[in-house]
Design a protein around this motif. Structure first.
Motif, PDB file in Angstrom:
ATOM      1  N   HIS A   1      19.570 101.981 113.486  1.00  0.00           N
ATOM      2  CA  HIS A   1      19.774 101.904 112.038  1.00  0.00           C
ATOM      3  C   HIS A   1      18.480 102.223 111.310  1.00  0.00           C
TER       4      HIS A   1
ATOM      5  N   ILE B   1      28.849  99.209 112.829  1.00  0.00           N
ATOM      6  CA  ILE B   1      29.637 100.449 112.693  1.00  0.00           C
ATOM      7  C   ILE B   1      30.103 100.954 114.065  1.00  0.00           C
ATOM      8  N   GLY B   2      29.325 100.581 115.127  1.00  0.00           N
ATOM      9  CA  GLY B   2      29.751 100.976 116.480  1.00  0.00           C
ATOM     10  C   GLY B   2      28.726 101.787 117.254  1.00  0.00           C
ATOM     11  N   LYS B   3      27.456 101.761 116.838  1.00  0.00           N
ATOM     12  CA  LYS B   3      26.422 102.575 117.507  1.00  0.00           C
ATOM     13  C   LYS B   3      26.242 102.149 118.970  1.00  0.00           C
ATOM     14  N   SER B   4      26.114 100.831 119.176  1.00  0.00           N
ATOM     15  CA  SER B   4      25.918 100.346 120.558  1.00  0.00           C
ATOM     16  C   SER B   4      27.149 100.648 121.399  1.00  0.00           C
ATOM     17  N   SER B   5      28.318 100.508 120.793  1.00  0.00           N
ATOM     18  CA  SER B   5      29.557 100.797 121.527  1.00  0.00           C
ATOM     19  C   SER B   5      29.570 102.265 121.949  1.00  0.00           C
TER      20      SER B   5
ATOM     21  N   ARG C   1      37.341  98.082 119.755  1.00  0.00           N
ATOM     22  CA  ARG C   1      36.776  96.815 120.244  1.00  0.00           C
ATOM     23  C   ARG C   1      37.710  95.711 119.802  1.00  0.00           C
ATOM     24  N   GLY C   2      38.198  94.910 120.752  1.00  0.00           N
ATOM     25  CA  GLY C   2      39.202  93.913 120.390  1.00  0.00           C
ATOM     26  C   GLY C   2      40.406  94.629 119.810  1.00  0.00           C
TER      27      GLY C   2
ATOM     28  N   ALA D   1      25.298 101.593 109.573  1.00  0.00           N
ATOM     29  CA  ALA D   1      25.098 100.164 109.290  1.00  0.00           C
ATOM     30  C   ALA D   1      25.394  99.289 110.508  1.00  0.00           C
TER      31      ALA D   1
ATOM     32  N   GLU E   1      18.605 101.257 119.886  1.00  0.00           N
ATOM     33  CA  GLU E   1      17.547 100.599 119.115  1.00  0.00           C
ATOM     34  C   GLU E   1      16.247 100.471 119.938  1.00  0.00           C
TER      35      GLU E   1
HETATM   36  N1  ATP Z   1      33.522  92.839 123.283  1.00  0.00           N
HETATM   37  C1  ATP Z   1      33.876  92.957 121.996  1.00  0.00           C
HETATM   38  N2  ATP Z   1      35.088  92.553 121.566  1.00  0.00           N
HETATM   39  C2  ATP Z   1      35.449  92.688 120.290  1.00  0.00           C
HETATM   40  N3  ATP Z   1      34.660  93.208 119.334  1.00  0.00           N
HETATM   41  C3  ATP Z   1      33.439  93.617 119.710  1.00  0.00           C
HETATM   42  C4  ATP Z   1      32.981  93.521 121.050  1.00  0.00           C
HETATM   43  N4  ATP Z   1      31.731  94.008 121.099  1.00  0.00           N
HETATM   44  C5  ATP Z   1      31.428  94.409 119.864  1.00  0.00           C
HETATM   45  N5  ATP Z   1      32.452  94.174 119.025  1.00  0.00           N
HETATM   46  C6  ATP Z   1      32.501  94.495 117.594  1.00  0.00           C
HETATM   47  O1  ATP Z   1      32.427  95.905 117.478  1.00  0.00           O
HETATM   48  C7  ATP Z   1      31.728  96.241 116.293  1.00  0.00           C
HETATM   49  C8  ATP Z   1      30.653  97.254 116.627  1.00  0.00           C
HETATM   50  O2  ATP Z   1      29.630  96.633 117.406  1.00  0.00           O
HETATM   51  P1  ATP Z   1      28.377  97.480 117.869  1.00  0.00           P
HETATM   52  O3  ATP Z   1      27.462  96.530 118.559  1.00  0.00           O
HETATM   53  O4  ATP Z   1      28.811  98.685 118.596  1.00  0.00           O
HETATM   54  O5  ATP Z   1      27.770  97.922 116.443  1.00  0.00           O
HETATM   55  P2  ATP Z   1      26.323  98.507 116.056  1.00  0.00           P
HETATM   56  O6  ATP Z   1      26.567  99.633 115.102  1.00  0.00           O
HETATM   57  O7  ATP Z   1      25.551  98.821 117.274  1.00  0.00           O
HETATM   58  O8  ATP Z   1      25.674  97.275 115.286  1.00  0.00           O
HETATM   59  P3  ATP Z   1      24.128  96.817 115.119  1.00  0.00           P
HETATM   60  O9  ATP Z   1      23.463  97.818 114.217  1.00  0.00           O
HETATM   61  O10 ATP Z   1      24.261  95.467 114.478  1.00  0.00           O
HETATM   62  O11 ATP Z   1      23.546  96.748 116.499  1.00  0.00           O
HETATM   63  C9  ATP Z   1      31.204  94.946 115.695  1.00  0.00           C
HETATM   64  O12 ATP Z   1      32.055  94.563 114.631  1.00  0.00           O
HETATM   65  C10 ATP Z   1      31.310  93.975 116.840  1.00  0.00           C
HETATM   66  O13 ATP Z   1      31.556  92.664 116.398  1.00  0.00           O
END
Ligand code: ATP
Length: 193
Positions: A175, A41-45, A14-15, A38, A143
């Motif tokens: 989470h 960490i990247g779950k949604s990604s 990401r980025g 946590a 979630e």
């Molecule tokens: N479009 C984007 N560009 C750059 N970084 C991104 C982008 N989308 C998400 N991120 C970053 O990627 C990382 C993972 O985000 P993600 O939403 O996948 O985490 P998560 O584990 O689902 O978090 P949470 O439990 O808070 O929902 C975060 O640091 C977020 O800031």
């Protein structure tokens, strides 16, 4: 057709940041997976990669059977009453028993309320109703319990159990704890880059 989802050697960027790498997963009918870790960490990604909405940096995802995604985005027209907003998708999805989801998620009393006026938990229940109405075998849930009260949480956990018992696949990113039938629990931190 038996549902199946296979992710091979996924890396996610990401980025400018590599979030995780070397992630593989094979799900056959009835599988329940809880991806946890946590915030950030990247779950949604990962869920978006599995859904085909985000390209993995490396690796591939293959699936057999339709996928239904529930995340924080509510894909319902905010200006329509809930009943009409759901009916739009019921027609497109060819849903034959829309009443079942309304009853299971106790949405009947809200049919005339504009979607934009629904509370957080009511919106989540509406999103879950859309998922049920689609009748697809692979559920990707980001979630799914967020915003639901304890009664609605238990009701949805029971629906996931029913879905898996019927041969469906449920992949849940959360989470927080969630009751799933014989889940495979994956700590995404183990794949952190
Ligand atoms: N479009 C984007 N560009 C750059 N970084 C991104 C982008 N989308 C998400 N991120 C970053 O990627 C990382 C993972 O985000 P993600 O939403 O996948 O985490 P998560 O584990 O689902 O978090 P949470 O439990 O808070 O929902 C975060 O640091 C977020 O800031």
């Amino acid at each position: 057709m038996q549902p199946r989802l296979v992710a091979k050697d996924i890396a996610c960027r990401r980025g400018e940041r590599l979030l995780f790498r070397g992630f593989s997963l094979t799900c056959d009918e009835g599988a329940a997976v809880h991806v946890t870790g946590a915030n950030g960490i990247g779950k949604s990604s990962l869920i978006r990669i599995l859904a085909g909405l985000l390209h993995p940096f490396t690796g591939s995802v293959d699936h057999a059977g339709a996928m239904g995604l529930v995340d924080e985005r509510l894909a319902l027209d905010a200006n329509l009453p809930l009943g009409k907003a759901l009916a739009f998708w019921e027609a497109l999805d060819g849903c034959t028993h829309p009443g079942r989801a309304l009853e299971l998620l106790q949405l009947d009393p809200l049919m005339e309320v504009p979607v934009r006026y629904l509370s957080t938990g009511q919106k989540k229940r509406a999103a879950l109703a859309r998922l049920l109405n689609r009748n697809c075998p692979i559920w990707l849930l980001d979630e799914p319990l967020n915003g639901l009260d304890s009664h609605a949480q238990a009701a949805f956990e029971a629906l996931i159990a029913q879905h898996c018992a019927g041969g469906g696949i449920a992949i849940v990113a959360s989470h927080q704890p969630i009751a799933l039938p014989a889940p495979q629990v994956i700590q995404l931190a183990e794949y952190a880059a």
